[in-house]
Every structure is written in structure tokens, then in C-alpha cells.
Scaffold this active site. Structure first.
Site, short mmCIF file in Angstrom:
data_model
loop_
_atom_site.label_atom_id
_atom_site.label_comp_id
_atom_site.label_asym_id
_atom_site.label_seq_id
_atom_site.Cartn_x
_atom_site.Cartn_y
_atom_site.Cartn_z
N GLU A 153 33.12 30.24 29.08
CA GLU A 153 32.97 29.93 30.50
C GLU A 153 32.92 28.42 30.76
OE1 GLU A 153 29.56 32.08 32.06
OE2 GLU A 153 30.59 34.00 31.85
N LYS A 193 26.62 35.30 46.28
CA LYS A 193 26.96 36.70 46.03
C LYS A 193 26.93 37.55 47.30
CE LYS A 193 25.44 37.66 41.27
NZ LYS A 193 24.44 38.49 40.55
N ASN A 234 18.07 35.94 41.97
CA ASN A 234 17.58 37.18 42.57
C ASN A 234 16.12 37.45 42.21
OD1 ASN A 234 19.29 37.70 39.96
ND2 ASN A 234 17.71 39.29 39.96
N THR A 282 15.55 32.79 39.12
CA THR A 282 15.99 31.89 38.04
C THR A 282 17.15 31.00 38.48
OG1 THR A 282 17.25 33.78 37.24
CG2 THR A 282 15.19 33.28 36.10
N GLU A 340 16.93 39.71 35.28
CA GLU A 340 17.20 41.14 35.12
C GLU A 340 16.17 41.79 34.19
OE1 GLU A 340 20.17 39.21 35.83
OE2 GLU A 340 19.66 40.34 37.62
N ASP A 347 20.21 41.84 43.92
CA ASP A 347 20.74 40.87 42.97
C ASP A 347 21.66 39.88 43.68
OD1 ASP A 347 21.23 39.48 40.62
OD2 ASP A 347 22.67 40.92 39.83
N THR A 369 22.29 29.64 29.92
CA THR A 369 23.75 29.69 29.85
C THR A 369 24.38 28.55 30.66
OG1 THR A 369 23.83 31.18 31.76
CG2 THR A 369 23.84 32.21 29.57
N MET A 418 25.39 42.62 18.48
CA MET A 418 24.93 43.98 18.81
C MET A 418 23.48 44.11 18.33
SD MET A 418 25.22 47.24 19.66
CE MET A 418 24.10 48.59 19.27
N TRP A 475 29.78 33.18 39.23
CA TRP A 475 29.55 31.81 38.72
C TRP A 475 30.83 30.99 38.68
CZ3 TRP A 475 32.53 30.27 34.75
CH2 TRP A 475 33.15 31.28 34.02
CA CA Z 1 20.99 38.55 38.47
#
Ligand code: CA
Length: 701
Positions: free
Chosen positions: A92, A354, A282, A262, A206, A327, A188, A672, A415
Site C-alpha cells: 500500500e 467512509k 470508528n 484510532t 475492530e 465503522d 500500518t 496464518m 485509505w
Molecule cells: Ca475500522
């Protein structure tokens, strides 16, 4: 000899003997990046040739004044070089470039330094983020970019560290832990540099965290200030006046759930006003009925906050979604511009968050100017023209029924950076239309599914079959679709749009060559005419692209660089093109390198026939566990999967290894998670039985 002539000759001789450091050498990198100071960053947008900070300049408009590549000659744009990064997860990042030295970040917060002149790697820095940390991210183990300042490269690592590297060598200089490691925080976003401080936020709303942004001394890593976006436990002293004010807008025991808010992406800075703008996220959990059961606006969720960058004190705020419950983050990229609105020059801040409305605010004081839907919106009738508050529709809050809400948690825009071209006066938005089913999850208990660190999908929404459902069938039918929108922020309307087959498309770059560049989910790199949206040039990348391109000049030649690697939130579950390893592509006029041949894979393979036995109780138990532990990344029989495989297509060999993978963590090196620390072998077997049952049902359809 004349004394002056002698001195002049001597000076010429010394000048000739002064060798410039070889481009790409540590001396050269030290020299060029060492010059990046506050003054250079303040004028970064005017410095033709380099891309020194995340959004190109403090206004974050991603508008380059370079025009060597323009709409008349773009047909001759070709590949100069490409470089594989050896990565398999989402890319990204916005690449930073200083005199042909490029700094890019990749999955697991790895930093790459690249010599643009040669297309070769100079150094790589791997912060060795523990792979267990992957499960603390909602949306892939991505990183959106680094910051450059006085010879150092700054990166926020996924596990919460902020690290300063020597730009010349990639060696760490200092590292500071910015988060409470007992909580599911992750970084991130790209750090920004303001007046000698590194500003960094984090994500995790989340899973249950309290949002904040912190400033560190760029030289030493010492913390200078921290601004929390939501109040903590009111029985303890408030950190600031802003928190005391905010606490009056919350009810219940929100602090036990973190509260959210956040700051995981958007920032911009106005050096003249000395205001730092941050977009907040959110609520945590999403569902306000749990988070703040008596209602309330829940400041400063889903807001733009303007801070004094010297102290971190709140100067003004504007909340876009009061009482946020969907969210609907306000973390989408912020762009600053000077516009003439109703005949008056206004210093504005623009955002397409959003929630689907395009906001224009007065950035001097946070006054509301306008907000208009830039995509299909059903949760609100509009925004009050005086107060700036949304006028909600009755069904939107999913209290008495389940509700189709548009846009959904993925947003009308996420984003992926937008861009603003002051020549056309247009904001270009990588937008999407979608709808999501929201319902009150009556069985939700905080941390019910939590593991060792308290994480687990903690959003408190879910379909409630005992209640009626408000459907929006037209929106469901269109869900999801992607489009590139050219938006006029003064006339408050769309000027053109390109409907795209794919819906999770890359960030944007606008240039003075009258071009808008974008990579797409279905694997193309496209140049659009900035005035009309006509396709001027298009090349096949093969894999999906999410990162924004950048442009810069080296030795008199303009380049365009695209970082390509599929992933991100939507990218974990879905894809529009076969997966490809991460690669950087750099283009220039007359570039004649051959484009690498993409790997081919079946986008939707066949579901294997695997014998199994299961009781309805086992399947129901497995379904519940799948929802809590697996569904953030995996789908079953729903389009073939993205970065994380669609489990309907899991092979017999995978199923034979199911306990080794899920319970014992055989695939931990790939991100994972290992679930043996919180699930029993029987739990894992029930998940497997649910997957096999669902796959069999899908095959029979
Ligand atoms: Ca979120």
C-alpha cells in the site's frame, strides 16, 4: 601571475577535483537526505523532482507540477525497469524519492532503499515483526509508507514500534514502543514530520483499543506529547480538557471496550496556521448500543481534529458521524487547498470519508462549508447545511431491525489516496459503492472470542434473525462496484466518473501533464485525461494494484513509479486478478524494458470432493467459531478468495493438515495465526466440519 587570476584558477582547480559522491553510495544518500529539514518539507511540493513526504507535500494533494510526461506524449510511456520485492502480501506504500534514491515500505513493515538510476536494491531493513502480530490487524500486514528527515528514514512497525533508520545504510538509530503491547494495537500508517517531531498513530478499533496519536522527537525518539481521541475511565484524571469535554458525550462503561477512534492514516499540516489535522477512526465496538448504551455523540470518533503540533492540544474539531455505529471512519486521506467559494477565498480541508459525503471545512477554525454525497448513500438523507450534522434515516441505527446500510464498513472511499489538481479544480476520488447488513448482535460479550492478548473480532454487529430486516435491494444488486470520480469541491458536484469493473482500486496521482494515474484491482496501470476521464494510456500489470503511483525527476528525466502487490482489507478475501509477487514498476518516456509476464492462476478453481461426517451441532458450533476467528480474512465459496484462500477450495492435503495449520500454527511464517492457545482440538475440528459442509453445499448449487 596576477594574484586574482591565480586565486581564480586555484578555485577552479579545487572545484574540478571535488568529486561528487557516486549516486546511490552511502555518501550520496547521506548528502541528499541530510538536507531534508523543516524548510524543505514546507516547500516539498515546489521542489520539482523529488517526492519527500507521504502526500507529496504538507497539503497532501498528490499533485505533481511535473509535465515532461503529458497527455500529448504519454503514448510513448514505457517500462524503464521493474524490481521484484520478494513479498506476497499487500503493498500500500507511497514511495518516497530524493535525488533518485527511493524508500518504499512493504508487508511486515520491511523498508527497501532502491537506486532509481539503476533499478537495483541498495539496502533492505526488516524489523522482524513477530508473525503472531498478523492477527491484530483487520486489514492485512501492510504499511503505507516511511518519512524522511535529516538523514533518517522513519517507519512505524506493525507491532507498534516507531523506528528511525540511517537513510544511507538502513541501520537502526533508535526505536521506541508506541503502544501498550498487551492490547491489540498495530501500525500500518506512514509517520509525518512536523517541526522536528515524528507524528504516528495506530489501528485496532475492530478489536478493542483506545485511539491516540503521539509525537516523538525526530532526533532522539523521546515522546513529546500524546493526544487521545476518546476519553478513558472517568474515575481517573482526564489527560486533557478535550477529554473532559468528550466524556460528557459518552454513556455506560465505554472505556472497558477501548472506545476506538484510532488514527491509522490521515494527517495533513498547515505550516502557516501551525495546525496539524488528524482523521479519527470508528467506535470500538462498532455498535453504539453496546459502547455507549445511553446514546451520545461519542467525541472525538469519526472526526477531524486540529491540533497544536508543539503541544498536542486540541484547537478545533469537526465530527462527521456523531454517535458512529457503522465503522464510518474519518481516517480517509485529508487534502488541504485554497479555494474561492461564493466569491470568497477560503483555506479549506477536504475529505471523502467512509460515510459517503464529501466534506469541505474551513481549516482555520473547523467551520462547516459543505457536505454532499459522492457515492450512493442511504443511511442519511443529507447533511444539515448549517450545523454539518447528518440527517439520519430511521432504519440506519439497526436498533429495531437488521438494516442494509450504504455505504458499508468498507466505505464510499477507503485509505487509497485521492488527489487534487488545482489546474482543473477537481478532486479525484478512488471511490466505491457498496451496502452492508447491520444488526444488533444480542449475544455479544466483549472479548468472548479473545485470545492471549484480548483480541478477536469485537464489533458487536450481526444479523438478528428474530427481527425484521430493512432491505435496499437496488443497493444489494449493485454491491460492490468501483469508480473513479472527478469531484468539483466548489460547485459541489461530480464532473465525470469512470465506472470500473473492479472495486478495490489503487490510490491516485495527479500531474500538471493533465493526467490522473491509477492502478486497478483487475491488474492494469491506467492514465486518465484529467479533464474528461478518457483513457490515454494503459498497460497490463497482471496482479491487482492498491498503492498510489508517484512521479519525480532524476537527472532531467521524469519517472512514474507504481508499487504493485494485492492485499489490504478487501484484498484478504477477494481479488480481481491472479495473485502476483510484489514488484515495483518504473516508467519513463521511451522506456523500452519488457514488462514481466504475469503468473496465471484459475481465479475460481473447482471445489474438491472430500468425504467427511458431521453432526448439526458440530457444524453450528464450527460456524460460530468461524465467524469469530476466521471470517476477518477467509471466505467460503465466495469468489475464490483473495490473499487468504477461499476455504471451499482447500485441497484434501490441506484438510489432512488442518490441525497442524490451525491448531499448531504450521503456516505462522505466512501470517496464518496459531489458534491452539485459545481453541481446543475439538473446536478446530468443528470449524473444519463447518467449512466442509459449506463447501459441499456450494458444490451442490
Ligand atoms: Ca475500522
Amino acid at each position: 601571475m596576477n594574484r586574482f587570476l591565480y586565486l581564480a584558477l586555484l578555485a577552479c582547480f579545487l572545484w574540478a577535483c571535488h568529486e561528487k559522491p557516486r549516486p546511490g553510495s552511502p555518501e550520496h544518500i547521506r548528502e541528499v537526505t541530510g538536507g531534508i529539514d523543516d524548510s524543505v518539507l514546507t516547500h516539498a511540493g515546489e521542489r520539482q523532482g523529488d517526492w519527500l513526504t507521504y502526500g507529496l507535500d504538507y497539503q497532501e494533494d498528490r499533485y505533481s507540477s511535473l509535465e515532461q510526461i503529458n497527455k500529448d506524449n504519454i503514448k510513448t510511456l514505457g517500462l524503464e525497469w521493474s524490481l521484484p520485492l520478494g513479498t506476497q502480501r499487500g503493498l500500500e506504500a507511497t514511495a518516497l524519492v530524493d535525488d533518485g534514491i527511493m524508500f518504499v515500505t512493504g508487508p511486515w513493515s520491511v523498508v527497501f532503499a532502491i537506486d532509481v538510476r539503476k533499478g537495483t536494491m541498495i539496502w533492505t531493513y526488516d524489523p522482524k515483526v513477530p508473525r503472531e502480530h498478523g492477527e491484530k490487524t483487520c486489514c492485512d500486514v501492510v504499511n503505507r509508507g516511511a518519512a524522511l528527515y535529516k538523514g533518517k528514514v522513519y517507519v512505524g512497525a506493525l507491532d507498534g514500534r516507531l523506528i528511525a533508520l540511517d537513510a544511507a545504510t538502513g541501520s537502526p538509530i533508535w526505536s521506541v514502543m508506541t503502544v501498550d503491547t498487551t492490547k491489540p494495537y498495530a501500525i500500518t500508517g506512514a509517520p509525518r514530520i512536523v517541526d522536528g517531531k515524528v507524528i504516528i498513530g495506530n489501528g485496532g478499533a475492530e478489536f478493542g483499543v483506545r485511539g491516540y496519536v503521539t509525537a516523538y522527537d525526530a532526533n532522539t525518539g523521546q515522546q513529546v506529547w500524546r493526544f487521545y481521541t476518546v476519553p478513558g475511565d472517568p474515575s481517573k484524571p482526564f489527560e486533557s480538557k478535550a477529554m473532559e469535554t468528550a466524556a460528557k458525550t459518552w454513556t455506560g462503561e465505554w472505556w472497558k471496550y477501548g472506545g476506538g477512534g484510532t488514527c491509522w492514516d490521515a494527517m495533513a499540516y498547515d505550516p502557516a496556521l501551525k495546525l496539524l489535522y488528524i482523521g479519527t477512526g470508528n467506535g470500538s465496538p462498532w455498535n453504539r448500543q453496546y459502547r455507549s448504551p445511553g446514546g451520545g455523540d461519542n467525541l472525538y470518533l469519526s472526526s477531524i481534529v486540529a491540533l497544536n503540533p508543539a503541544t498536542g492540544e486540541l484547537v478545533w474539531y469537526f465530527q462527521e458521524t456523531p454517535g458512529e455505529s457503522w465503522d464510518f471512519t474519518a481516517t480517509q486521506p485529508i487534502v488541504l487547498a485554497d479555494l474561492i467559494i461564493k466569491g470568497q477565498p477560503r483555506k479549506v480541508l477536504m475529505q471523502a470519508p467512509k460515510n459517503g459525503f464529501f466534506y469541505v471545512l474551513d481549516r482555520t477554525n473547523g467551520a462547516f462549508i459543505s457536505a454532499d454525497p459522492y457515492v450512493y448513500v442511504n443511511w442519511a438523507k443529507g447533511v444539515d447545511s448549517v450545523t454539518g450534522r447528518p440527517i439520519e434515516n430511521d432504519f440506519a441505527r439497526y436498533t429495531g431491525q437488521n438494516s442494509d446500510v450504504a455505504p458499508n464498513y468498507d466505505g464510499g472511499h477507503n485509505w487509497h489516496p485521492m488527489a487534487y489538481n488545482p489546474k482543473t479544480g477537481l478532486v479525484y476520488i478512488p471511490a466505491r459503492e457498496n451496502v452492508g447488513m447491520y444488526g444488533h448482535d444480542a449475544s455479544w460479550i466483549y472479548n468472548k472470542r479473545g485470545g492471549g492478548t484480548g483480541n478477536g473480532w469485537n464489533v458487536a454487529i450481526g444479523y438478528d434473525s428474530s427481527k425484521p430486516t430493512h432491505r435496499d435491494t437496488a443497493a444489494e444488486k449493485a454491491d460492490p462496484k468501483g469508480m473513479l470520480i472527478a469531484w468539483d469541491p466548489v460547485r459541489r458536484k461530480e464532473v465525470w466518473r469512470v465506472d470500473q469493473g473492479s472495486n478495490w482500486n489503487g490510490g491516485l496521482l495527479a500531474t500538471a501533464g493533465d493526467i490522473v494515474f491509477q492502478g486497478t484491482e483487475d491488474g492494469y496501470f491506467i492514465a486518465y485525461d484529467a479533464s474528461t476521464g478518457a483513457v490515454l494510456w494503459k498497460v497490463t500489470i497482471g496482479g491487482g494494484v492498491i498503492a498510489p503511483p508517484v512521479t519525480y525527476m532524476v537527472d532531467g528525466k521524469q519517472y512514474v513509479t507504481l508499487v504493485a502487490g494485492w492485499g489490504g482489507g478487501v484484498g484478504m478475501k477477494f481479488k480481481g486478478a491472479p495473485l502476483q509477487p510484489g514488484r515495483i514498476y518504473t516508467f519513463a518516456l521511451g522506456g523500452a524494458a519488457v514488462m514481466p509476464v504475469p503468473l496465471q492462476q484459475a481465479v475460481v478453481p473447482t471445489i474438491p470432493d472430500i468425504p467427511f461426517t458431521a453432526t448439526p451441532q458440530e457444524v453450528a458450533h464450527g460456524k460460530e467459531l468461524f465467524r469469530g476467528y476466521c471470517s476477518t480474512c477467509h471466505v467460503i465459496a465466495h469468489g475464490g478468495g483473495g490473499l487468504a484462500p477461499d476455504l471451499a477450495y482447500a485441497s484434501a492435503v490441506t484438510h489432512q493438515s488442518f490441525l497442524a495449520i490451525v491448531y499448531r500454527g504450521a503456516y505462522l511464517p505466512f501470517g496464518m495465526p496459531r489458534f491452539g492457545d485459545r481453541l481446543s482440538e475439538k473446536d478446530v475440528q468443528d470449524i473444519q466440519k463447518f467449512i466442509l459442509t459449506s463447501a459441499k453445499a456450494a458444490k451442490a448449487r
